[in-house]
Design a protein around this motif. Structure first.
Motif, PDB file in Angstrom:
ATOM      1  N   LYS A  42       0.831  -1.203   0.000  1.00 30.15           N
ATOM      2  CA  LYS A  42       0.000   0.000   0.000  1.00 30.15           C
ATOM      3  C   LYS A  42       0.866   1.253   0.000  1.00 30.15           C
ATOM      4  O   LYS A  42       0.589   2.216  -0.714  1.00 30.15           O
ATOM      5  N   GLN A  43       1.920   1.249   0.815  1.00 36.27           N
ATOM      6  CA  GLN A  43       2.806   2.400   0.869  1.00 36.27           C
ATOM      7  C   GLN A  43       3.530   2.599  -0.457  1.00 36.27           C
ATOM      8  O   GLN A  43       3.703   3.725  -0.918  1.00 36.27           O
ATOM      9  N   LYS A  46       1.047   4.044  -2.880  1.00 40.29           N
ATOM     10  CA  LYS A  46       0.767   5.440  -2.540  1.00 40.29           C
ATOM     11  C   LYS A  46       1.933   6.341  -2.946  1.00 40.29           C
ATOM     12  O   LYS A  46       1.733   7.431  -3.463  1.00 40.29           O
ATOM     13  N   GLU A  49       1.855   7.045  -6.599  1.00 37.37           N
ATOM     14  CA  GLU A  49       0.792   7.935  -7.036  1.00 37.37           C
ATOM     15  C   GLU A  49       1.025   9.388  -6.627  1.00 37.37           C
ATOM     16  O   GLU A  49       0.502  10.295  -7.258  1.00 37.37           O
ATOM     17  N   THR A  50       1.787   9.627  -5.585  1.00 39.12           N
ATOM     18  CA  THR A  50       1.992  10.995  -5.131  1.00 39.12           C
ATOM     19  C   THR A  50       3.268  11.565  -5.731  1.00 39.12           C
ATOM     20  O   THR A  50       4.204  10.845  -6.055  1.00 39.12           O
TER      21      THR A  50
END
Length: 98
Positions: A42-43, A46, A49-50
């Motif tokens: 998940k990290q 994320k 995506e950022t």
């Protein structure tokens, strides 16, 4: 060392209990490892995506043009408002009475 029949009555159930406990611990550690892997994934997703950094060349095309009078006035107005804005907890009154 030989085991007698009475000792076997106690020893065999205890081995089953020990086996169950060992299996539970193994499942618990596997579950913890799976949840850690999921969190890492998940990290990673994320962070993909950022945007962590932006290139100095990644400006809008309109930035290199001369600012119009309206936008310049708005910018000056914002600067004046920021200068006039008071700090939320710092005041101008100082209490010297002890």
């Amino acid at each position: 060392m030989s085991l007698k029949a009475i000792e076997l009555q106690i020893a065999i159930p205890k081995t089953f209990e020990a086996g169950k406990i060992a299996e539970q611990k193994q499942q618990q550690s596997q579950h913890a490892q799976d949840s850690a892997n999921m969190q890492t994934e998940k990290q990673a997703l994320k962070s993909k995506e950022t945007v962590l950094e932006s290139s100095p060349y990644a400006k809008l095309d309109g930035d290199d043009q001369q600012p119009s009078d309206e936008s310049q006035q708005k910018h000056e107005k914002k600067e004046k408002e920021q200068q006039l804005a008071k700090h939320p907890f710092k005041g101008s009154f100082v209490d010297y009475s002890g």
